[in-house]
Design an enzyme around this catalytic site. Structure first.
Site, short mmCIF file in Angstrom:
data_model
loop_
_atom_site.label_atom_id
_atom_site.label_comp_id
_atom_site.label_asym_id
_atom_site.label_seq_id
_atom_site.Cartn_x
_atom_site.Cartn_y
_atom_site.Cartn_z
CG HIS A 56 -37.87 -28.08 101.10
ND1 HIS A 56 -37.69 -26.75 100.80
CD2 HIS A 56 -39.13 -28.39 100.72
CE1 HIS A 56 -38.80 -26.27 100.27
NE2 HIS A 56 -39.68 -27.24 100.20
CD GLU B 169 -34.15 -27.25 105.36
OE1 GLU B 169 -33.67 -26.11 105.50
OE2 GLU B 169 -34.74 -27.60 104.33
#
Length: 76
Positions: free
Chosen positions: A50, A52
């Site tokens: 992801h 993040e």
């Protein structure tokens, strides 16, 4: 302009670059230390990729430590 807004805008810019609309920026002491436009790496079948997570990994690589104390992550 508020720095938080600048960092969110950068994360939005990054989200427009990837295959999926995700972006993230990690900031420490008013400096971007990691960022990513990637998400869900289908090529490697890795659901942990992801934006993040990748931004945090890059921040730690740049800092040469796994300690990201005092850092803030921005994601739209």
């Amino acid at each position: 302009m508020n720095k938080d807004i600048e960092y969110v805008k950068r994360a939005i810019e990054l989200s427009k670059q990837g295959e999926f609309p995700y972006g993230a920026v990690v900031v420490k002491n008013n400096h971007i230390i990691g960022e990513s436009a990637a998400n869900a790496d289908n090529e490697n079948y890795d659901p942990t990729n992801h934006a993040e997570t990748l931004a945090v990994r890059r921040a730690c690589e740049n800092l040469k430590t796994s300690d990201s104390s005092g850092a803030t992550i921005y994601s739209p």
